[in-house]
Design a protein around this motif. Structure first.
Motif, PDB file in Angstrom:
ATOM      1  N   GLY A  60       0.799  -1.283   0.012  1.00 55.58           N
ATOM      2  CA  GLY A  60      -0.045  -0.051  -0.002  1.00 55.58           C
ATOM      3  C   GLY A  60       0.839   1.303   0.014  1.00 55.58           C
ATOM      4  O   GLY A  60       1.927   1.336   0.720  1.00 55.58           O
ATOM      5  N   PHE A  61       0.266   2.370  -0.671  1.00 50.11           N
ATOM      6  CA  PHE A  61       1.330   3.625  -0.861  1.00 50.11           C
ATOM      7  C   PHE A  61       0.110   4.657  -0.727  1.00 50.11           C
ATOM      8  O   PHE A  61      -1.020   4.584  -0.648  1.00 50.11           O
ATOM      9  N   ALA A  62       0.617   5.715  -0.272  1.00 46.53           N
ATOM     10  CA  ALA A  62      -0.203   7.211   0.128  1.00 46.53           C
ATOM     11  C   ALA A  62      -0.908   7.480  -1.479  1.00 46.53           C
ATOM     12  O   ALA A  62      -2.025   8.168  -1.182  1.00 46.53           O
ATOM     13  N   SER A  63      -0.508   7.338  -2.359  1.00 46.28           N
ATOM     14  CA  SER A  63      -0.634   7.658  -3.674  1.00 46.28           C
ATOM     15  C   SER A  63      -0.103   7.027  -4.962  1.00 46.28           C
ATOM     16  O   SER A  63       0.868   6.076  -4.585  1.00 46.28           O
ATOM     17  N   LYS A  64      -0.640   7.009  -6.032  1.00 47.67           N
ATOM     18  CA  LYS A  64      -0.218   6.469  -7.106  1.00 47.67           C
ATOM     19  C   LYS A  64       0.968   6.975  -7.528  1.00 47.67           C
ATOM     20  O   LYS A  64       2.114   6.384  -7.902  1.00 47.67           O
ATOM     21  N   ASP A  65       1.429   8.364  -7.346  1.00 48.83           N
ATOM     22  CA  ASP A  65       2.511   8.600  -7.669  1.00 48.83           C
ATOM     23  C   ASP A  65       3.736   8.288  -6.630  1.00 48.83           C
ATOM     24  O   ASP A  65       5.002   7.852  -6.932  1.00 48.83           O
ATOM     25  N   ASP A  66       3.520   8.036  -5.327  1.00 45.61           N
ATOM     26  CA  ASP A  66       4.369   7.265  -4.398  1.00 45.61           C
ATOM     27  C   ASP A  66       4.672   5.896  -4.921  1.00 45.61           C
ATOM     28  O   ASP A  66       5.653   5.421  -4.979  1.00 45.61           O
ATOM     29  N   ALA A  67       3.477   5.106  -5.418  1.00 46.76           N
ATOM     30  CA  ALA A  67       3.778   3.834  -5.891  1.00 46.76           C
ATOM     31  C   ALA A  67       4.752   3.741  -7.017  1.00 46.76           C
ATOM     32  O   ALA A  67       5.835   3.038  -7.342  1.00 46.76           O
ATOM     33  N   VAL A  68       4.576   4.780  -8.157  1.00 44.77           N
ATOM     34  CA  VAL A  68       5.342   4.723  -9.435  1.00 44.77           C
ATOM     35  C   VAL A  68       6.805   5.078  -8.888  1.00 44.77           C
ATOM     36  O   VAL A  68       7.669   4.787  -9.434  1.00 44.77           O
ATOM     37  N   LYS A  69       6.988   6.045  -8.021  1.00 43.98           N
ATOM     38  CA  LYS A  69       8.439   6.427  -7.531  1.00 43.98           C
ATOM     39  C   LYS A  69       8.912   5.302  -6.857  1.00 43.98           C
ATOM     40  O   LYS A  69      10.214   5.087  -7.000  1.00 43.98           O
ATOM     41  N   ALA A  70       8.400   4.361  -6.058  1.00 42.81           N
ATOM     42  CA  ALA A  70       8.633   3.157  -5.186  1.00 42.81           C
ATOM     43  C   ALA A  70       9.197   2.392  -6.262  1.00 42.81           C
ATOM     44  O   ALA A  70      10.238   1.629  -6.187  1.00 42.81           O
ATOM     45  N   LEU A  71       8.439   1.824  -7.254  1.00 42.33           N
ATOM     46  CA  LEU A  71       8.729   1.124  -8.269  1.00 42.33           C
ATOM     47  C   LEU A  71       9.902   1.529  -9.310  1.00 42.33           C
ATOM     48  O   LEU A  71      10.782   0.395  -9.468  1.00 42.33           O
ATOM     49  N   SER A  72      10.111   2.753  -9.360  1.00 40.84           N
ATOM     50  CA  SER A  72      11.163   3.031 -10.229  1.00 40.84           C
ATOM     51  C   SER A  72      12.318   3.329  -9.558  1.00 40.84           C
ATOM     52  O   SER A  72      13.528   3.522 -10.025  1.00 40.84           O
TER      53      SER A  72
END
Length: 102
Positions: A60-72
């Protein structure tokens, strides 16, 4: 909350999957920045039939942007690359926003 769900298919060696996942993969997941929650569960069926999948992990992430940053990130890339080391049955990643029910 934004959730990444990983569905792990049945591996050729379930015990080896579990051992590797716990000892090697989980530390990689914990190294990823921005992860607000993480869980993994083994799949079951409601009757005697084998479950369609072996396990499901959720990040789980606070936002989609956080998820994209984490995966990148290098840590996210390392965790993604590691899946081939234990998921002999393959894996599917799903992405989605969890609506606020507040």
């Amino acid at each position: 909350m934004y959730v990444i769900t990983i569905i792990y298919n049945q591996p050729t060696d379930p015990a080896a999957f579990d051992e590797y996942y716990t000892a090697n993969h989980v530390p990689l997941v914990h190294a990823i920045g921005g992860v607000a929650s993480f869980s993994m569960s083994h799949c079951e069926s409601l009757d005697d039939t084998p479950p369609a999948a072996f396990a499901i992990a959720r990040l789980g992430f606070a936002s989609k942007d956080d998820a994209v940053k984490a995966l990148s990130s290098p840590e996210g890339q390392a965790a993604a690359a590691d899946v081939a080391n234990f998921a002999s049955g393959g894996a599917t990643m799903l992405f989605g926003e969890v609506p606020d029910e507040g």
